[in-house]
Design an enzyme around this catalytic site. Sequence first.
Site, mmCIF file in Angstrom:
data_model
loop_
_atom_site.group_PDB
_atom_site.id
_atom_site.type_symbol
_atom_site.label_atom_id
_atom_site.label_comp_id
_atom_site.label_asym_id
_atom_site.label_seq_id
_atom_site.Cartn_x
_atom_site.Cartn_y
_atom_site.Cartn_z
ATOM 1 N N THR A 92 0.854 -1.140 0.065
ATOM 2 C CA THR A 92 0.096 -0.106 0.222
ATOM 3 C C THR A 92 0.955 1.230 -0.215
ATOM 4 O OG1 THR A 92 -1.535 1.086 1.265
ATOM 5 C CG2 THR A 92 -0.048 -0.294 2.567
ATOM 6 N N ASP A 93 0.246 2.332 -0.450
ATOM 7 C CA ASP A 93 0.945 3.609 -0.585
ATOM 8 C C ASP A 93 1.029 4.091 0.967
ATOM 9 O OD1 ASP A 93 -1.676 4.390 -0.205
ATOM 10 O OD2 ASP A 93 -1.521 5.706 -1.619
ATOM 11 N N GLU A 94 0.160 3.687 1.927
ATOM 12 C CA GLU A 94 0.321 4.093 3.288
ATOM 13 C C GLU A 94 1.651 3.703 3.822
ATOM 14 O OE1 GLU A 94 -3.247 3.185 5.253
ATOM 15 O OE2 GLU A 94 -4.390 3.088 3.489
ATOM 16 N N TYR A 98 -1.114 -0.407 10.737
ATOM 17 C CA TYR A 98 -1.551 -0.991 9.631
ATOM 18 C C TYR A 98 -0.494 -0.875 8.711
ATOM 19 C CZ TYR A 98 -3.339 -1.723 4.779
ATOM 20 O OH TYR A 98 -3.257 -1.939 3.659
ATOM 21 N N LYS A 140 2.507 -3.430 7.146
ATOM 22 C CA LYS A 140 2.735 -3.318 5.732
ATOM 23 C C LYS A 140 4.271 -3.157 5.247
ATOM 24 C CE LYS A 140 -0.097 -4.725 3.087
ATOM 25 N NZ LYS A 140 -0.441 -5.883 2.538
HETATM 26 P P1 NAD Z 1 -9.622 -7.075 2.633
HETATM 27 O O1 NAD Z 1 -9.586 -6.972 4.090
HETATM 28 O O2 NAD Z 1 -10.903 -6.935 1.996
HETATM 29 O O3 NAD Z 1 -9.281 -8.832 2.458
HETATM 30 C C1 NAD Z 1 -8.267 -9.568 2.994
HETATM 31 C C2 NAD Z 1 -8.249 -10.962 2.901
HETATM 32 O O4 NAD Z 1 -7.288 -11.549 3.697
HETATM 33 C C3 NAD Z 1 -9.942 -11.483 3.552
HETATM 34 O O5 NAD Z 1 -10.211 -12.335 2.789
HETATM 35 C C4 NAD Z 1 -8.948 -12.145 4.733
HETATM 36 O O6 NAD Z 1 -10.032 -13.238 5.102
HETATM 37 C C5 NAD Z 1 -7.786 -12.631 4.417
HETATM 38 N N1 NAD Z 1 -6.957 -12.882 5.345
HETATM 39 C C6 NAD Z 1 -6.549 -12.233 6.686
HETATM 40 N N2 NAD Z 1 -6.001 -12.720 7.459
HETATM 41 C C7 NAD Z 1 -5.418 -13.908 6.854
HETATM 42 C C8 NAD Z 1 -4.447 -14.950 7.375
HETATM 43 N N3 NAD Z 1 -3.881 -14.890 8.219
HETATM 44 N N4 NAD Z 1 -4.488 -16.297 6.274
HETATM 45 C C9 NAD Z 1 -5.237 -16.004 5.382
HETATM 46 N N5 NAD Z 1 -6.052 -15.159 4.708
HETATM 47 C C10 NAD Z 1 -6.282 -14.129 5.757
HETATM 48 O O7 NAD Z 1 -8.518 -6.294 2.072
HETATM 49 P P2 NAD Z 1 -8.350 -5.679 0.615
HETATM 50 O O8 NAD Z 1 -8.805 -4.590 0.799
HETATM 51 O O9 NAD Z 1 -8.814 -6.583 -0.312
HETATM 52 O O10 NAD Z 1 -6.761 -5.748 0.461
HETATM 53 C C11 NAD Z 1 -5.981 -6.709 -0.131
HETATM 54 C C12 NAD Z 1 -4.342 -6.356 -0.221
HETATM 55 O O11 NAD Z 1 -4.305 -5.238 -0.869
HETATM 56 C C13 NAD Z 1 -3.990 -6.390 1.309
HETATM 57 O O12 NAD Z 1 -2.716 -6.671 1.446
HETATM 58 C C14 NAD Z 1 -4.033 -4.755 1.453
HETATM 59 O O13 NAD Z 1 -2.776 -4.517 2.497
HETATM 60 C C15 NAD Z 1 -3.508 -4.257 -0.046
HETATM 61 N N6 NAD Z 1 -4.113 -2.802 -0.293
HETATM 62 C C16 NAD Z 1 -5.602 -2.613 -0.060
HETATM 63 C C17 NAD Z 1 -5.912 -1.334 -0.741
HETATM 64 C C18 NAD Z 1 -7.429 -0.946 -0.557
HETATM 65 O O14 NAD Z 1 -7.723 0.135 -0.857
HETATM 66 N N7 NAD Z 1 -8.219 -1.892 -0.184
HETATM 67 C C19 NAD Z 1 -4.868 -0.385 -1.151
HETATM 68 C C20 NAD Z 1 -3.704 -1.044 -1.304
HETATM 69 C C21 NAD Z 1 -3.262 -2.019 -0.902
HETATM 70 P P1 TYD Z 2 -10.574 3.926 4.710
HETATM 71 O O1 TYD Z 2 -11.512 3.585 3.635
HETATM 72 O O2 TYD Z 2 -10.625 3.402 6.041
HETATM 73 O O3 TYD Z 2 -9.163 3.905 3.914
HETATM 74 P P2 TYD Z 2 -7.731 4.363 4.268
HETATM 75 O O4 TYD Z 2 -7.551 4.549 5.859
HETATM 76 O O5 TYD Z 2 -6.934 3.112 4.268
HETATM 77 O O6 TYD Z 2 -7.102 5.339 3.240
HETATM 78 O O7 TYD Z 2 -10.792 5.647 4.981
HETATM 79 C C1 TYD Z 2 -10.507 6.506 3.668
HETATM 80 C C2 TYD Z 2 -10.545 7.885 4.165
HETATM 81 O O8 TYD Z 2 -12.010 7.998 4.767
HETATM 82 C C3 TYD Z 2 -9.657 8.200 5.220
HETATM 83 O O9 TYD Z 2 -9.203 9.570 5.032
HETATM 84 C C4 TYD Z 2 -10.493 8.037 6.625
HETATM 85 C C5 TYD Z 2 -11.778 8.469 6.066
HETATM 86 N N1 TYD Z 2 -13.015 7.834 6.588
HETATM 87 C C6 TYD Z 2 -14.062 8.712 7.323
HETATM 88 O O10 TYD Z 2 -14.122 9.952 7.260
HETATM 89 N N2 TYD Z 2 -15.138 7.938 7.774
HETATM 90 C C7 TYD Z 2 -15.181 6.578 7.919
HETATM 91 O O11 TYD Z 2 -16.040 6.261 8.624
HETATM 92 C C8 TYD Z 2 -14.081 5.893 7.481
HETATM 93 C C9 TYD Z 2 -14.180 4.378 7.400
HETATM 94 C C10 TYD Z 2 -13.008 6.526 6.775
#
Ligand code: NAD
Ligand code: TYD
Length: 338
Positions: free
Chosen positions: A125-127, A150, A154
């Site tokens: 993630t960019d975070e 988090y 990562k």
């Molecule tokens: P998500 O939380 O929707 O899904 C995560 C999945 O991992 C779930 O299905 C969960 O059951 C599984 N999981 C958790 N712990 C586990 C374990 N110990 N063993 C096996 N499986 C396990 O997350 P997402 O949003 O789909 O993100 C997927 C990946 O992309 C993550 O690595 C996250 O850091 C990265 N990512 C997400 C975003 C975003 O905007 N959602 C952005 C950048 C990077």
């Molecule tokens: P989120 O979807 O949790 O992603 P991330 O924290 O990984 O960027 O949040 C996106 C943005 O929205 C973040 O600036 C926090 C804000 N946010 C709210 O204002 N209210 C909410 O209930 C949530 C979940 C997020």
Amino acid sequence: MNVLITGAAGFIGSNLTHYLCAERPQWKITALDALTYAGNLENISALVDSKKIRFVRSDIVDQVGVEALFASERFDLVLHLAAESHVDRSIHGADVFVRTNVLGTQNLLSAARGHGVKRFVHISTDEVYGSLGPTGRFVESTPLDPTSPYAASKAASDLMVLACAKTHKYEAIVTRCTNNYGPYQFPEKLIPLFITNALENKKLPLYGDGMNVRSWLYVTDHCDALLAVAERGRAGEVYNIGGAAEAEIPNRDVTFTILKLLGKNSDLIEKVADRPAHDRRYAIDYSKINKELGWKPRTPFPDGMQKTVDWYLANRGWWERVKSGDYATFYEKNYRNR
Ligand code: NAD
Ligand code: TYD
């Protein structure tokens, strides 16, 4: 190509599994997931039922289970998405983030390398870069400066993957993506939470002044990027993946977009206390992946939001089951004894 996708029942993992089944139908895909609160087998059950993929319920931290899987199947590629992914949860309890994101990633990486898996793509993630001020963009060489547990977990896993690539000359790659949105996203994240709350006429809890900026990427565009990296990315490299400049939008404006698309009133917005150490702004310079692999985001934010809102409107049963906790027994009820 024999591929293992971890976290395949989560948001991005399930979208990627559907995407690869369509784009690379000749690939043999094993979908692994522990089915934590965020994993929902319903997201990929059509693919499991039609035998397009095999599903394995496993915890990536479980060395014995992971070892047995790699011993029984010769994978060519691991696409590693399994993670604890929600910043707010990590503020309330960081331990599980270290367990899954750091220990789990290391465990998987060791098993993959030990069993001769050619490529390992670690989805990050960019975070990990922390927060930007009003200007500038993250590049791959931006120093890591995570602010949430988090992001710190990562960052730690990214460093283990990159160290493994260097030490062992292993074909591991790290991708760092901005905020994704689209179908199957668990309604704890901003966009699906606000869409589903608005549909239920519940309040939309906007943190702080609502001016924190995220760079929004439609999930299918992320899947495009991951396929390009998996097939053509250079080993040992980091690739930033981000939304277009016009998709760098403050949370307040994302919220108004949702309300407008749903025909709801802005009095649903509730200003609530800010998240601790809330990163102010994320923005990605994706010129490296663009130059090397020809990737760029293709879905304009208004189109992606329309598609996303349409999906949540058409799949009310899905998110009602998720929000009520009903989905958690789907695997036990339908698949455990198969
Ligand atoms: P998500 O939380 O929707 O899904 C995560 C999945 O991992 C779930 O299905 C969960 O059951 C599984 N999981 C958790 N712990 C586990 C374990 N110990 N063993 C096996 N499986 C396990 O997350 P997402 O949003 O789909 O993100 C997927 C990946 O992309 C993550 O690595 C996250 O850091 C990265 N990512 C997400 C975003 C975003 O905007 N959602 C952005 C950048 C990077
Ligand atoms: P989120 O979807 O949790 O992603 P991330 O924290 O990984 O960027 O949040 C996106 C943005 O929205 C973040 O600036 C926090 C804000 N946010 C709210 O204002 N209210 C909410 O209930 C949530 C979940 C997020």
